[in-house]
Structures are given as structure tokens and as C-alpha cells.
Design a protein around this motif. Structure first.
Motif, mmCIF file in Angstrom:
data_model
loop_
_atom_site.group_PDB
_atom_site.id
_atom_site.type_symbol
_atom_site.label_atom_id
_atom_site.label_comp_id
_atom_site.label_asym_id
_atom_site.label_seq_id
_atom_site.Cartn_x
_atom_site.Cartn_y
_atom_site.Cartn_z
ATOM 1 N N ARG A 116 0.878 -1.168 0.000
ATOM 2 C CA ARG A 116 0.000 0.000 0.000
ATOM 3 C C ARG A 116 0.924 1.230 0.000
ATOM 4 N N LEU A 117 0.584 2.226 -0.783
ATOM 5 C CA LEU A 117 1.409 3.422 -0.885
ATOM 6 C C LEU A 117 0.599 4.650 -0.488
ATOM 7 N N PHE A 118 1.201 5.469 0.371
ATOM 8 C CA PHE A 118 0.544 6.686 0.856
ATOM 9 C C PHE A 118 1.483 7.877 0.660
ATOM 10 N N VAL A 119 0.887 9.043 0.511
ATOM 11 C CA VAL A 119 1.667 10.286 0.455
ATOM 12 C C VAL A 119 1.147 11.215 1.543
ATOM 13 N N CYS A 120 2.038 12.009 2.082
ATOM 14 C CA CYS A 120 1.675 12.907 3.176
ATOM 15 C C CYS A 120 1.362 14.295 2.633
ATOM 16 N N ALA A 121 0.261 14.859 3.107
ATOM 17 C CA ALA A 121 -0.135 16.192 2.670
ATOM 18 C C ALA A 121 0.564 17.290 3.472
ATOM 19 N N ASP A 122 1.122 16.934 4.628
ATOM 20 C CA ASP A 122 1.684 17.942 5.524
ATOM 21 C C ASP A 122 3.188 18.133 5.365
ATOM 22 N N VAL A 123 3.899 17.072 5.087
ATOM 23 C CA VAL A 123 5.346 17.142 4.858
ATOM 24 C C VAL A 123 5.640 16.335 3.593
ATOM 25 N N PRO A 124 6.752 16.603 2.928
ATOM 26 C CA PRO A 124 7.070 15.849 1.712
ATOM 27 C C PRO A 124 7.539 14.438 2.054
ATOM 28 N N ALA A 125 6.592 13.519 2.163
ATOM 29 C CA ALA A 125 6.912 12.148 2.558
ATOM 30 C C ALA A 125 6.039 11.159 1.805
ATOM 31 N N ILE A 126 6.619 10.004 1.520
ATOM 32 C CA ILE A 126 5.936 8.891 0.869
ATOM 33 C C ILE A 126 6.080 7.693 1.802
ATOM 34 N N LEU A 127 4.972 7.001 2.056
ATOM 35 C CA LEU A 127 4.978 5.873 2.983
ATOM 36 C C LEU A 127 4.652 4.589 2.223
ATOM 37 N N HIS A 128 5.605 3.652 2.240
ATOM 38 C CA HIS A 128 5.433 2.339 1.619
ATOM 39 C C HIS A 128 5.051 1.352 2.717
ATOM 40 N N VAL A 129 3.889 0.734 2.602
ATOM 41 C CA VAL A 129 3.467 -0.270 3.577
ATOM 42 C C VAL A 129 3.565 -1.634 2.903
ATOM 43 N N ARG A 130 4.514 -2.440 3.383
ATOM 44 C CA ARG A 130 4.798 -3.742 2.787
ATOM 45 C C ARG A 130 4.624 -4.839 3.836
ATOM 46 N N ARG A 131 4.526 -6.069 3.350
ATOM 47 C CA ARG A 131 4.526 -7.213 4.252
ATOM 48 C C ARG A 131 5.892 -7.332 4.924
ATOM 49 N N LEU A 132 5.902 -7.877 6.113
ATOM 50 C CA LEU A 132 7.156 -8.062 6.835
ATOM 51 C C LEU A 132 8.109 -8.968 6.068
ATOM 52 N N ASP A 133 7.553 -9.914 5.288
ATOM 53 C CA ASP A 133 8.386 -10.834 4.518
ATOM 54 C C ASP A 133 8.611 -10.368 3.082
#
Length: 200
Positions: A116-133
Motif C-alpha cells: 500500500r502506498l501513501f503520500v503525506c499532505a503535511d510534509v514531503p513524505a511517501i509511505l510504503h506499507v509492505r509485508r514483513l516478509d
């Protein structure tokens, strides 16, 4: 005639990036508290902004590795209040939005590439949500640590990125830039995988 904005443009390394990453990862960890797997989840600052001295697109790449991978709706409910929106991708086939591109010839079930991929509206950041494996989850950390330990390879990677950023000037998104970097990853994967194995 004025050039279009260049989303792949690089900025000089900023020593504030790691501090910003720590703050954002703390917010993310708090938002995910109580989810199955949250207690053993790994949160990482990855990408070029995590490598001192490396020019980068000025967006923090942050990563959560968690198992099981939460449902999209659950993540949206928890991450939107701290400023993170689900990223749609610039194109229907944008790499790394819904799943990572399989690489390395790993014989793993196809579901491990989901993300799952998210972007932050407040700071310039991209969040990658991956499986632990997730193999990609491991690659990102190994590649980061290898670049940190090898300034010559860091500088070589900077030259590659600079050339690709220039080639992609004027494009509306940086998907081609992202895909083109794969050739460099393929070339050096054995080296950073061996580095990672020796550090274990």
C-alpha cells in the motif's frame, strides 16, 4: 518556452531529512498501534534521503513492514488523521503503488509483492506499507546500508540519478525515472546482498 516542472529533479542532501523521518515514523507507529502485527512491525527511513551526502528528490521515503498486511480501508482510517492519503499513482501501471515489481529471481508467493502506498499532505513524505516478509522491504534496507558504507558507490548512484533526472526533464511524472533506475539495482544487487549477508 518554459520547461514543465521536473518531478524527478534532485536536491542536495539535507541533514534535516533524518530528523523529519524520525518524527514521521513515530506518528505512523502511533497510528498503527493495536493492529495485528504492529508490535513486531519494522519502520524504516529508506531511499536516497536516508543516505548522508546523496542528492535526492526532496521527499522522504518511509517504510512499514508488517504481517499481516493491513486491509487498505483500515490503513486509510488510521493514516488519514496524521496526514497520509492513499496514493493513486500517476498512471494505471505506476510501479510500486499496489505491488512491487518482482526482482531477483526469488521463488516466493506472488502475494509477498503486495503493498500500500501513501503520500503525506503535511510534509514531503511517501509511505510504503509492505509485508514483513517482502523481498523489496529487505532490498530497500540492504541497499540503503550498502550506500552508507560505500561512498564511492553512493557517488556513482548519484551520477546515475542525475543523468536520469535530466533525461526525464519536462515529464509530468517520474515513473520512467523510477523504472530506469532498475538497471542500476540489477547491476549492483549481488554486491549489496553480499554486504547485507556479511553484516548479519
Amino acid at each position: 518556452m518554459t520547461d514543465n516542472p521536473n518531478p524527478a529533479a534532485l536536491a542536495p542532501y539535507d541533514p534535516a531529512w533524518p530528523l523529519m523521518a524520525v518524527e514521521q515514523l513515530a506518528l505512523v507507529r502511533g497510528a498503527l498501534a493495536g493492529l495485528p502485527g504492529a508490535d513486531t512491525a519494522q519502520l524504516d527511513h529508506i531511499g536516497s534521503t536516508s543516505v548522508p551526502g546523496l542528492a535526492a528528490k526532496p521527499f522522504l521515503d518511509l517504510q512499514v513492514r508488517i504481517l499481516p498486511l493491513p486491509e487498505e480501508a483500515e490503513l486509510i482510517d488510521r493514516l488519514e488523521p496524521i496526514g497520509y492519503q492513499r496514493a493513486p499513482g500517476a498512471r494505471p501501471d505506476s510501479p510500486g503503488v499496489h505491488r512491487d515489481i518482482p526482482r531477483g529471481g526469488e521463488d516466493v508467493p506472488p502475494e509477498v509483492w503486495q503493498k500500500r502506498l501513501f503520500v503525506c499532505a503535511d510534509v514531503p513524505a511517501i509511505l510504503h506499507v509492505r509485508r514483513l516478509d517482502s523481498p523489496w522491504g529487505r532490498y530497500t534496507v540492504a541497499f540503503r546500508d550498502w550506500l552508507r558504507a560505500n561512498p564511492d558507490q553512493r557517488d556513482r548512484y548519484a551520477r546515475v540519478k542525475t543523468a536520469l533526472a535530466e533525461e526525464n526533464r519536462g515529464k509530468a511524472d517520474y515513473d520512467d525515472y523510477t523504472l530506469a533506475k532498475t538497471a542500476f539495482f540489477d547491476e549492483v544487487q549481488d554486491a549489496f546482498a553480499a554486504f547485507s549477508a556479511s553484516a548479519d
